[in-house]
Design a protein around this motif. Structure first.
Motif, PDB file in Angstrom:
ATOM      1  N   PRO A  90       0.804  -1.233   0.000  1.00  0.00           N
ATOM      2  CA  PRO A  90       0.000   0.000   0.000  1.00  0.00           C
ATOM      3  C   PRO A  90       0.834   1.279   0.000  1.00  0.00           C
ATOM      4  O   PRO A  90       0.503   2.237  -0.700  1.00  0.00           O
ATOM      5  N   SER A  91       1.922   1.297   0.757  1.00  0.00           N
ATOM      6  CA  SER A  91       2.734   2.515   0.798  1.00  0.00           C
ATOM      7  C   SER A  91       3.426   2.763  -0.540  1.00  0.00           C
ATOM      8  O   SER A  91       3.566   3.915  -0.961  1.00  0.00           O
ATOM      9  N   ILE A  92       3.831   1.711  -1.217  1.00  0.00           N
ATOM     10  CA  ILE A  92       4.444   1.870  -2.546  1.00  0.00           C
ATOM     11  C   ILE A  92       3.417   2.426  -3.521  1.00  0.00           C
ATOM     12  O   ILE A  92       3.693   3.369  -4.274  1.00  0.00           O
ATOM     13  N   ALA A  93       2.203   1.887  -3.484  1.00  0.00           N
ATOM     14  CA  ALA A  93       1.139   2.372  -4.368  1.00  0.00           C
ATOM     15  C   ALA A  93       0.790   3.830  -4.057  1.00  0.00           C
ATOM     16  O   ALA A  93       0.618   4.648  -4.975  1.00  0.00           O
ATOM     17  N   ILE A  94       0.704   4.173  -2.792  1.00  0.00           N
ATOM     18  CA  ILE A  94       0.388   5.546  -2.398  1.00  0.00           C
ATOM     19  C   ILE A  94       1.517   6.489  -2.788  1.00  0.00           C
ATOM     20  O   ILE A  94       1.271   7.615  -3.239  1.00  0.00           O
ATOM     21  N   PHE A  95       2.756   6.037  -2.653  1.00  0.00           N
ATOM     22  CA  PHE A  95       3.892   6.859  -3.069  1.00  0.00           C
ATOM     23  C   PHE A  95       3.827   7.148  -4.571  1.00  0.00           C
ATOM     24  O   PHE A  95       3.988   8.294  -5.001  1.00  0.00           O
ATOM     25  N   ILE A  96       3.572   6.128  -5.370  1.00  0.00           N
ATOM     26  CA  ILE A  96       3.484   6.308  -6.826  1.00  0.00           C
ATOM     27  C   ILE A  96       2.329   7.253  -7.176  1.00  0.00           C
ATOM     28  O   ILE A  96       2.487   8.175  -7.976  1.00  0.00           O
ATOM     29  N   LEU A  97       1.180   7.043  -6.546  1.00  0.00           N
ATOM     30  CA  LEU A  97       0.030   7.919  -6.778  1.00  0.00           C
ATOM     31  C   LEU A  97       0.347   9.357  -6.379  1.00  0.00           C
ATOM     32  O   LEU A  97      -0.003  10.310  -7.087  1.00  0.00           O
TER      33      LEU A  97
END
Length: 137
Positions: free
Chosen positions: A58-65
């Protein structure tokens, strides 16, 4: 409640107070929070290293977003400390509870804050504690 969750709650209180006062989350607090997640391996229900590390998704996805939205809108969605805190929470909670934590924290932030810049760590902390208790009951 496990010792790990007790330690997590204390760390989240410290992080929240720090973020409220300074609008920053020191890296050493994130590192301690992430390191405390290693206590998961002392718990009998912990399955595997892969399951543990999947909490970072989730943190990787949120970082990319966040990077994409900053590029498109020229406004920062989340601070770096918030994203790192989400990663540390992911190590404690796992991927699905972490997503629920971010969702609940966002809803709380919309309800409580009416200004543009605000400390998000207290909302993440409150949401994480609620979700942690829901998943441990």
């Amino acid at each position: 409640m496990t010792i790990r969750l007790g330690i997590l709650i204390v760390l989240l209180i410290i992080i929240s107070v720090t973020d409220l006062r300074t609008m920053k989350i020191p890296d050493y607090l994130i590192i301690i929070t992430a390191a405390a997640s290693l206590l998961r391996f002392l718990e009998p229900e912990e399955a595997s290293l892969l399951q543990y590390l999947s909490g970072l998704i989730p943190s990787i996805a949120i970082f990319i977003l966040s990077v994409i939205l900053k590029h498109l809108t020229h406004h920062r969605l989340l601070g770096g400390g918030d994203i790192k805190l989400i990663a540390a929470l992911g190590l404690h909670l796992g991927p699905y509870p972490t997503l629920l934590t971010v969702l609940l924290a966002s809803i709380l932030a919309i309800i409580i804050y009416r200004k543009r810049h605000f400390p998000f760590a207290p909302m993440l902390s409150l949401a994480a504690v609620v979700i942690a208790f829901v998943y441990t009951i």
